[in-house]
Design an enzyme around this catalytic site. Structure first.
Site, PDB file in Angstrom:
ATOM      1  N   LYS A 108      -2.529  -1.550  -1.406  1.00  0.00           N
ATOM      2  CA  LYS A 108      -1.870  -2.186  -2.374  1.00  0.00           C
ATOM      3  C   LYS A 108      -0.473  -2.197  -2.317  1.00  0.00           C
ATOM      4  O   LYS A 108       0.268  -1.406  -2.397  1.00  0.00           O
ATOM      5  CB  LYS A 108      -2.159  -1.179  -4.025  1.00  0.00           C
ATOM      6  CG  LYS A 108      -2.255  -2.028  -5.030  1.00  0.00           C
ATOM      7  CD  LYS A 108      -1.060  -3.032  -5.520  1.00  0.00           C
ATOM      8  CE  LYS A 108      -0.029  -1.988  -6.215  1.00  0.00           C
ATOM      9  NZ  LYS A 108       1.288  -2.815  -6.442  1.00  0.00           N
ATOM     10  N   GLU A 165       5.799   9.965  -0.115  1.00  0.00           N
ATOM     11  CA  GLU A 165       7.186   9.650   0.613  1.00  0.00           C
ATOM     12  C   GLU A 165       7.905   9.266  -0.329  1.00  0.00           C
ATOM     13  O   GLU A 165       7.742   7.993  -0.762  1.00  0.00           O
ATOM     14  CB  GLU A 165       6.925   8.895   1.926  1.00  0.00           C
ATOM     15  CG  GLU A 165       6.219   9.451   2.921  1.00  0.00           C
ATOM     16  CD  GLU A 165       6.782  10.531   3.826  1.00  0.00           C
ATOM     17  OE1 GLU A 165       8.127  10.586   3.420  1.00  0.00           O
ATOM     18  OE2 GLU A 165       6.435  11.259   4.413  1.00  0.00           O
ATOM     19  N   CYS A 186      15.289   4.291   1.739  1.00  0.00           N
ATOM     20  CA  CYS A 186      15.086   5.713   1.196  1.00  0.00           C
ATOM     21  C   CYS A 186      15.776   6.832   2.044  1.00  0.00           C
ATOM     22  O   CYS A 186      16.153   7.680   1.564  1.00  0.00           O
ATOM     23  CB  CYS A 186      13.513   6.086   1.292  1.00  0.00           C
ATOM     24  SG  CYS A 186      12.852   6.095   2.851  1.00  0.00           S
ATOM     25  N   GLU A 232      19.383   8.727  -7.676  1.00  0.00           N
ATOM     26  CA  GLU A 232      19.299   7.690  -6.413  1.00  0.00           C
ATOM     27  C   GLU A 232      19.624   6.199  -7.106  1.00  0.00           C
ATOM     28  O   GLU A 232      18.768   5.763  -8.085  1.00  0.00           O
ATOM     29  CB  GLU A 232      17.750   7.818  -5.992  1.00  0.00           C
ATOM     30  CG  GLU A 232      17.610   6.827  -4.840  1.00  0.00           C
ATOM     31  CD  GLU A 232      16.104   6.626  -4.436  1.00  0.00           C
ATOM     32  OE1 GLU A 232      15.280   6.589  -5.146  1.00  0.00           O
ATOM     33  OE2 GLU A 232      15.920   6.542  -3.293  1.00  0.00           O
TER      34      GLU A 232
HETATM   35  P1  NDP Z   1       7.767   2.486  -7.025  1.00  0.00           P
HETATM   36  O1  NDP Z   1       7.518   3.874  -7.388  1.00  0.00           O
HETATM   37  O2  NDP Z   1       8.129   1.748  -8.481  1.00  0.00           O
HETATM   38  O3  NDP Z   1       6.439   1.699  -6.467  1.00  0.00           O
HETATM   39  C1  NDP Z   1       5.591   2.081  -5.203  1.00  0.00           C
HETATM   40  C2  NDP Z   1       4.454   1.467  -5.227  1.00  0.00           C
HETATM   41  O4  NDP Z   1       3.806   1.991  -6.413  1.00  0.00           O
HETATM   42  C3  NDP Z   1       4.534  -0.040  -5.458  1.00  0.00           C
HETATM   43  O5  NDP Z   1       3.441  -0.786  -4.886  1.00  0.00           O
HETATM   44  C4  NDP Z   1       4.106  -0.094  -7.181  1.00  0.00           C
HETATM   45  O6  NDP Z   1       3.697  -1.230  -7.395  1.00  0.00           O
HETATM   46  C5  NDP Z   1       2.988   1.093  -7.180  1.00  0.00           C
HETATM   47  N1  NDP Z   1       3.043   1.582  -8.508  1.00  0.00           N
HETATM   48  C6  NDP Z   1       3.818   1.699  -9.335  1.00  0.00           C
HETATM   49  N2  NDP Z   1       3.351   2.308 -10.641  1.00  0.00           N
HETATM   50  C7  NDP Z   1       2.131   2.713 -10.341  1.00  0.00           C
HETATM   51  C8  NDP Z   1       1.132   3.677 -10.944  1.00  0.00           C
HETATM   52  N3  NDP Z   1       1.424   3.914 -11.984  1.00  0.00           N
HETATM   53  N4  NDP Z   1       0.127   3.936 -10.066  1.00  0.00           N
HETATM   54  C9  NDP Z   1      -0.222   3.357  -8.923  1.00  0.00           C
HETATM   55  N5  NDP Z   1       0.873   2.508  -8.280  1.00  0.00           N
HETATM   56  C10 NDP Z   1       1.990   2.260  -8.978  1.00  0.00           C
HETATM   57  O7  NDP Z   1       8.721   2.507  -6.014  1.00  0.00           O
HETATM   58  P2  NDP Z   1       9.705   1.079  -5.604  1.00  0.00           P
HETATM   59  O8  NDP Z   1       8.490   0.051  -4.884  1.00  0.00           O
HETATM   60  O9  NDP Z   1      10.656   0.672  -6.474  1.00  0.00           O
HETATM   61  O10 NDP Z   1      10.318   1.715  -4.222  1.00  0.00           O
HETATM   62  C11 NDP Z   1      11.396   2.218  -4.318  1.00  0.00           C
HETATM   63  C12 NDP Z   1      11.293   3.661  -4.133  1.00  0.00           C
HETATM   64  O11 NDP Z   1      10.480   4.034  -3.089  1.00  0.00           O
HETATM   65  C13 NDP Z   1      12.785   4.373  -3.850  1.00  0.00           C
HETATM   66  O12 NDP Z   1      12.701   5.533  -4.903  1.00  0.00           O
HETATM   67  C14 NDP Z   1      12.573   5.041  -2.694  1.00  0.00           C
HETATM   68  O13 NDP Z   1      13.499   5.811  -2.140  1.00  0.00           O
HETATM   69  C15 NDP Z   1      11.173   4.952  -2.076  1.00  0.00           C
HETATM   70  N6  NDP Z   1      10.943   4.988  -0.829  1.00  0.00           N
HETATM   71  C16 NDP Z   1      10.677   6.265  -0.048  1.00  0.00           C
HETATM   72  C17 NDP Z   1      10.413   5.902   1.201  1.00  0.00           C
HETATM   73  C18 NDP Z   1      10.146   7.297   2.113  1.00  0.00           C
HETATM   74  O14 NDP Z   1       9.528   7.162   3.273  1.00  0.00           O
HETATM   75  N7  NDP Z   1      10.507   8.255   1.481  1.00  0.00           N
HETATM   76  C19 NDP Z   1      10.457   4.732   1.786  1.00  0.00           C
HETATM   77  C20 NDP Z   1      10.845   3.594   1.062  1.00  0.00           C
HETATM   78  C21 NDP Z   1      10.907   3.883  -0.258  1.00  0.00           C
HETATM   79  P3  NDP Z   1       4.624  -2.448  -8.201  1.00  0.00           P
HETATM   80  O15 NDP Z   1       5.431  -2.568  -7.092  1.00  0.00           O
HETATM   81  O16 NDP Z   1       3.512  -3.786  -8.132  1.00  0.00           O
HETATM   82  O17 NDP Z   1       4.991  -2.024  -9.488  1.00  0.00           O
END
Ligand code: NDP
Length: 495
Positions: free
Chosen positions: A194, A269, A303, A399
């Site tokens: 997804k 992650e 991240c 963050e």
């Molecule tokens: P989100 O948590 O908003 O979303 C991540 C994914 O989860 C997206 O595909 C999102 O869909 C989906 N999602 C959102 N809500 C739900 C739910 N309730 N149930 C299931 N899936 C859901 O993060 P971001 O996309 O905004 O990414 C940024 C964040 O990711 C930052 O905090 C960053 O630090 C972290 N990150 C961590 C990394 C690591 O390796 N530690 C690497 C990269 C980023 P949709 O976008 O369609 O809402």
């Protein structure tokens, strides 16, 4: 300099009415609801994607389950490695197309899309391909006493967990998708991905290339949509592992749901508020290019990138003056212009979030350099340096996931460690020093999953990566990922 010319294949791909990719085919969405994808540099619609509901998710999971028990189970480890390598070749052959799709979707500078996102995706795919033939168990000699001359032997075998749900964020949509696909496929699992609703196109193109690479139908499926689509996926009873990369709140919610759904395995992650500590002996002129590159790459939407700079008091003024000067030199502009050094933020909600932090900093007089959103079209903000009002300041604790960095002076090692660890996160940290003995004494005291010395934000497939504290559960890469994608089965034999 002018913008790169968009390839005809990219135009045609964006113009398609994308559905979901299930069992090697595009399937028509069950509803007419669509999400518009905007180019963050121009705010223009570049494509639309479908919103997957329960029906499509179940179809995708069933397809992944069938492939897991049939085609993929009957594929030898060697063949799995060959197919992943073939996919790497195809990604390389389509590198410019994928790089352009990534830049148009996320505002990543085109050279970053080419030389990091796509090029590193190839490196990771080849690394995972190599693991396919190297996953093994162990033999043991049990100590059970022999009563009548009987003997015992035991061994362990690693077996793939089954269908993986891969939930991907928007910041490195292709590369993070590939981390999950590579980990799943090399261990013998299958996957339903997804992607983020903000960065979907590269993964949609990738699955077509996977089919071309000979990866059987059903081994990789993609269902597009929002958080609700992800929810359907993690609640499916055939999903045996959730691999999530994203924010802490979403990660914690998903972790709880997965555990309460028949103890589905979950790796998370998540985010960070990473620290870079510049020690007294560091030469500011020498470290600055590497430190700034690591910090402001992809407008800070990484991240692992640092958001808190701790500087020894003796170097503080020099550091602040030189960093402010360097940030003002960054050429902000279109991510499709190869001469741009800093592009837009990736999407409107994230732009709003970063602007909220910039307003907060302005209100409290904390801005040293930058601090503004740029007027006009696109989600552009200035790279920003801030003072903080102590360790309970939200700008010290939360963050921003943007190009917004705190500068904090310190005088002793004890004070440094206390401030670095004053965070709910524990993803990454770095020390900038040539005093190796001091670095080696500090490293065990720093609460972070990855620590770099004289570098930051470098991820390599041979080095495990993951967070402690609220930054996550589980590790990616190296041999650490194998634990998460396989079950360890023990066998004892009496003879
Ligand atoms: P989100 O948590 O908003 O979303 C991540 C994914 O989860 C997206 O595909 C999102 O869909 C989906 N999602 C959102 N809500 C739900 C739910 N309730 N149930 C299931 N899936 C859901 O993060 P971001 O996309 O905004 O990414 C940024 C964040 O990711 C930052 O905090 C960053 O630090 C972290 N990150 C961590 C990394 C690591 O390796 N530690 C690497 C990269 C980023 P949709 O976008 O369609 O809402």
């Amino acid at each position: 300099m002018s913008e790169v010319q968009i390839l005809e294949s990219v135009r045609q791909f964006m113009a398609r009415q994308h559905g979901h990719f299930v069992h090697g085919k595009w399937i028509a969405p069950a509803t007419s609801e669509r999400i518009e994808l905007l180019n963050p540099a121009t705010e223009q619609v570049i494509a639309t994607i479908a919103v997957g509901g329960q029906e499509e998710v179940e179809q995708a999971v069933q397809s992944a389950h069938d492939a897991f028990t049939n085609d993929w189970a009957n594929t030898s480890p060697y063949e799995r490695g060959v197919k992943l390598n073939k996919l790497a070749d195809l990604v390389e052959q389509h590198a410019e197309e994928l790089a352009q799709l990534e830049t148009l979707s996320t505002g990543k500078l085109i050279n970053l899309s080419r030389h990091l996102e796509v090029a590193q995706s190839v490196v990771f795919l080849r690394y995972f391909a190599g693991w396919a033939t190297k996953i093994h168990g162990q033999t043991m000699q049990p100590s059970i006493p022999s009563m009548n001359g009987e003997k015992y032997t035991a061994y362990t075998v690693r077996q793939p967990v089954g269908v993986v749900a891969g939930i991907v964020p928007w910041n490195f949509s292709l590369m993070i998708g590939i981390w999950k696909i590579g980990s799943a496929l090399t261990t013998g699992c299958t996957i339903v991905i997804k992607p983020s609703e903000f960065a979907t196109l590269t993964l949609l193109r990738l699955v077509e290339l996977a089919l071309e690479a000979g990866i059987p139908a059903g081994v990789i499926n993609v269902v597009t949509g929002k958080g609700d689509t992800g929810q359907h996926l993690i609640h499916s009873s055939l999903v045996k592992k959730v691999s999530f990369t994203g924010s802490v709140p979403t990660g914690i919610a998903i972790g709880k749901q997965a555990m309460s759904s028949d103890l589905t395995r979950v790796s998370l992650e998540l985010g960070g508020k990473n620290a870079a500590a510049i020690l007294a002996d560091a030469c500011i002129d020498e470290i600055l290019p590497t430190l700034l590159q690591a910090t402001f790459v992809h407008q800070g939407q990484v991240c692992a990138a640092p958001e808190r700079f701790f500087i020894h008091q003796s170097k503080y003024d020099e550091f602040v003056q030189k960093v402010s000067g360097a940030l003002q030199q960054l050429k902000i502009g279109s991510p499709l212009d190869e001469s741009s050094m800093f592009g837009p933020l990736s999407n409107q909600p994230h732009f709003d979030k970063v602007k909220h932090y910039l307003h907060l900093a302005q209100k409290n007089n904390q801005v040293i350099s930058g601090g503004h959103a740029i007027q006009g079209t696109g989600y552009f903000v200035e790279p920003t340096l801030l003072k903080v009002q102590g360790v309970d300041d939200p700008l010290f604790l939360e963050e921003t996931f943007g190009p917004v960095v705190d500068v904090i002076p310190f005088t002793s090692d004890e004070e440094l460690i206390a401030m670095m660890n004053h965070s709910r996160f524990g993803l990454t940290a770095s020390l900038w020093t040539n005093d190796l003995a001091k670095a080696l004494r500090l490293i065990p005291q720093i609460e972070a999953g990855s620590i770099w010395v004289n570098m930051h934000t470098f991820l390599d497939p041979s080095v495990p990566f993951g967070g402690i504290k609220a930054s996550g559960v589980g590790r990616e890469f190296s041999d650490a990922f194998i634990e998460d994608y396989t079950e360890l089965k023990s066998v004892m034999i009496r003879y």
